[in-house]
Design an enzyme around this catalytic site. Structure first.
Site, mmCIF file in Angstrom:
data_model
loop_
_atom_site.group_PDB
_atom_site.id
_atom_site.type_symbol
_atom_site.label_atom_id
_atom_site.label_comp_id
_atom_site.label_asym_id
_atom_site.label_seq_id
_atom_site.Cartn_x
_atom_site.Cartn_y
_atom_site.Cartn_z
ATOM 1 N N THR A 25 -2.160 0.582 12.868
ATOM 2 C CA THR A 25 -1.161 -0.023 11.981
ATOM 3 C C THR A 25 0.271 0.101 12.501
ATOM 4 O OG1 THR A 25 -0.799 2.009 10.727
ATOM 5 C CG2 THR A 25 -2.572 0.592 9.973
ATOM 6 N N ASP A 53 -0.650 1.157 -3.904
ATOM 7 C CA ASP A 53 -1.611 0.215 -4.487
ATOM 8 C C ASP A 53 -2.837 0.928 -5.061
ATOM 9 O OD1 ASP A 53 -2.563 0.886 -1.977
ATOM 10 O OD2 ASP A 53 -3.446 -1.080 -1.598
ATOM 11 N N GLU A 91 -11.411 9.777 3.575
ATOM 12 C CA GLU A 91 -10.466 10.113 4.625
ATOM 13 C C GLU A 91 -9.594 11.239 4.072
ATOM 14 O OE1 GLU A 91 -9.694 6.362 7.448
ATOM 15 O OE2 GLU A 91 -8.492 6.313 5.638
ATOM 16 N N ALA A 92 -9.080 12.083 4.976
ATOM 17 C CA ALA A 92 -8.231 13.195 4.534
ATOM 18 C C ALA A 92 -7.047 12.664 3.727
ATOM 19 C CB ALA A 92 -7.743 13.978 5.742
ATOM 20 N N PRO A 111 -5.114 5.309 19.462
ATOM 21 C CA PRO A 111 -4.042 4.343 19.199
ATOM 22 C C PRO A 111 -4.035 4.018 17.716
ATOM 23 C CG PRO A 111 -5.956 3.255 20.179
ATOM 24 C CD PRO A 111 -6.307 4.699 20.079
ATOM 25 N N SER A 136 0.830 -1.208 0.000
ATOM 26 C CA SER A 136 0.000 0.000 0.000
ATOM 27 C C SER A 136 0.861 1.254 0.000
ATOM 28 C CB SER A 136 -0.967 -0.046 1.181
ATOM 29 O OG SER A 136 -1.813 1.062 1.154
#
Ligand code: 16G
Ligand code: MG
EC number: 5.4.2.3
Length: 522
Positions: free
Chosen positions: A484, A246, A349-350, A481, A67
């Site tokens: 990833t 990706d 998402e931003a 948190p 990714s």
């Protein structure tokens, strides 16, 4: 399970022993780790995918990708029959399967996986795989040429529907794209040749030996706010875009001057705002006064989904447009699920991951309405609006956020509006923000609620964050948190960059005091 089958599985699974002392978790979007310790997880995800396929009697997908991360950092995830993310109900099962320490424990719980067929689709972008799984399970053609054909032809329809007056002024149909040295750049080289109304220059296509996501790509550009490798002073004023490795994230940018490497970023929030504006405009045309006589009217429920990372100025802008804005926790699976509850749900998402979802019932109504309008007022503004919405639903990936299809939609809308990237960027002005990460003893000690905007534990930390935030005009701050990385993330926003930096720093200190190594050593 037949005896010979289980002994075969025992034998093959012992070829891929799980790494010692490592517990992997399905996390936000699949198992992620350094490639050197991921072999056993990949093998077991294969088993899980086979089970999921048999259980649902449908096609599922498995994607292996780095990714937006560095090339050694890999991930493996499952695409569900809908084309979306693996059902969250199956995530605990995935964790058990991947962490089972011996081949025998792995076997228990698997009753039958024989009968599943694996198809190697080769190298694809993540959204292409999601699109193909979705298409295949709907009985549609699910090949790469079919994907390219669908997105390029619906792009052409949108261009053909541009009002005539606008077309005459059309000057700027050129975009320069940073392919992150990943698969997206390579695919874009194919796609660009299928387009007549857009000139795409691809850089960092992965063909010239550049290292994946290394100083390139959407994540780098969005976080560092500097030009990616291969871009510079020659690009001042041009419309530029970046994909991640990706190709499921897209951001735009422009280079404002040749004296520094700084960029003007046009992030996922602004892509969302552009899409929302366009969709709302088309819906207005379709259902406006004079059109009410139709007994086939429908008040489409349009909704917008963001996360706490969305710039506050974008949320204000969307609300000013009269749109319903909903927040979910970070991670595409959460946003997608919420957006699917609307007739038209737009999520982003931003960081540039997002898409537009159309409900089946709205699409059937739209098809019928378009046919009706074609009979009574062929070529009318209303009918064009219906056709535009239908084209958007075909262009934009219904399974997951897709940088290639989003790129084409942005380009079509900019041509429709006759807007430059600067005009687009001026829709609203981002509030200055700062993101930091803090290493802590145990990040799971932070539990959040209200779409990650409030920390419930450790006790007292939210009150301390609130007290700090109150010191800054337009201050907003939250901690969460990471899903990833082994860190707690801090996000702060305020009316000036200095204030956003200072708020983020103060809250990072609080995180360290409550959870960090400093406090644990005391
Ligand atoms: C993953 C997510 C992305 C999210 C990011 C947050 C998908 C496909 N990707 O990349 O949506 O923004 O994680 O990372 O869901 P973090 O939890 O480390 O902040
Ligand atoms: Mg990605």
């Amino acid at each position: 399970m037949k005896e010979e089958q289980s002994s075969l599985l025992l034998k093959s699974s012992s070829l891929f022993p799980p790494p010692q002392g490592v517990k992997l978790s399905y996390g936000t979007a699949g198992f992620r780790a350094d490639a050197s310790i991921l072999k056993s997880a990949v093998y077991r995800v294969g088993i899980l995918a086979a089970l999921r396929s048999l259980k649902t009697q449908s096609v599922v997908g498995v994607m292996i990708t780095a990714s937006h991360n560095k090339v050694t950092d890999n991930g493996v995830k499952i695409v569900d029959p809908s084309g979306g993310m693996l059902s969250q109900e199956w995530e605990p099962f995935a964790d058990q399967l991947v962490n089972a320490q011996t081949p025998e424990t792995l076997l228990s719980g698997i009753s039958s996986i024989f009968g599943a067929i694996a198809l190697d689709l080769g190298i694809l972008t993540t959204p292409q795989l999601h699109w193909m799984v979705h298409a295949r399970n709907k009985g549609m053609k699910a090949t790469e040429p079919a994907y390219f054909e669908q997105i390029s032809s619906s792009f052409r329809c949108l261009i053909d529907l541009i009002p005539n007056g606008t077309k005459v002024n059309k000057l700027d149909n050129r975009v320069v794209v940073d392919g992150a040295d990943g698969v997206g750049g390579e695919k874009l080289l194919v796609l660009k040749n299928m387009l007549t109304d857009l000139v795409i220059e691809v850089r960092n296509s992965g063909k010239d030996g550049g290292l994946l996501n290394d100083g390139v790509g959407a994540d780098y550009v969005q976080k560092e706010k500097v030009v990616p490798r291969g871009f510079g002073s020659n690009d001042v004023g041009k419309r530029c875009a970046s994909l991640d490795g990706d190709a499921d994230r897209l951001v735009y940018f422009s280079v404002p001057s040749n004296s520094s490497s700084k960029i003007d970023l046009v992030d996922g929030d602004k892509i969302l705002s552009l899409f929302a504006l366009f969709i709302k405009e088309q819906l207005n045309i379709l259902t406006r006064e004079g059109n009410k006589k139709s007994n086939n009217n429908f008040q489409a429920h349009l909704g917008v989904v963001q996360t706490a990372y969305a710039n506050g100025a974008s949320t204000d802008y969307l609300k000013q447009l009269g749109l319903e804005v909903i927040f979910t926790p970070t991670g595409v699976k959460h946003l997608h699920e919420k957006a699917a509850q609307f007739d038209i749900g737009i999520y982003f998402e931003a960081n540039g991951h997002g898409t537009i979802l159309f409900s089946e019932s709205f699409l059937s109504w739209l098809e019928a309405r378009n046919n009706e309008l074609a009979l009574v007022s062929e070529g009318s503004e209303q009918q064009k609006a219906a056709l535009r919405l239908l084209s958007v639903s075909k262009l934009i990936n219904q399974a997951v956020g897709d940088a290639l299809s989003c790129l084409l939609l942005v380009e079509a809308i900019l041509q429709h509006m006759d807007w430059s990237i600067h005009k687009w960027n001026e829709l609203y002005q981002d509030l200055p923000s700062r993101q930091l990460k803090v290493k802590v003893v145990d990040r799971t000690a932070v539990v959040t609620t209200n779409a990650e905007t409030v920390a419930v534990t450790p006790p007292g930390i939210q009150e301390a964050i609130d007290a700090e935030t109150a010191k800054y005009p337009r201050g907003r701050c939250f901690i969460r948190p990471s899903g990833t990385e082994d860190v707690v993330r801090v996000y702060a926003e305020a009316s000036t960059q200095e204030a956003a930096d200072s708020l983020a720093n103060s809250v990072a200190k609080l995180v360290d005091q409550f959870l960090g190594f400093g406090s644990s050593a005391q």
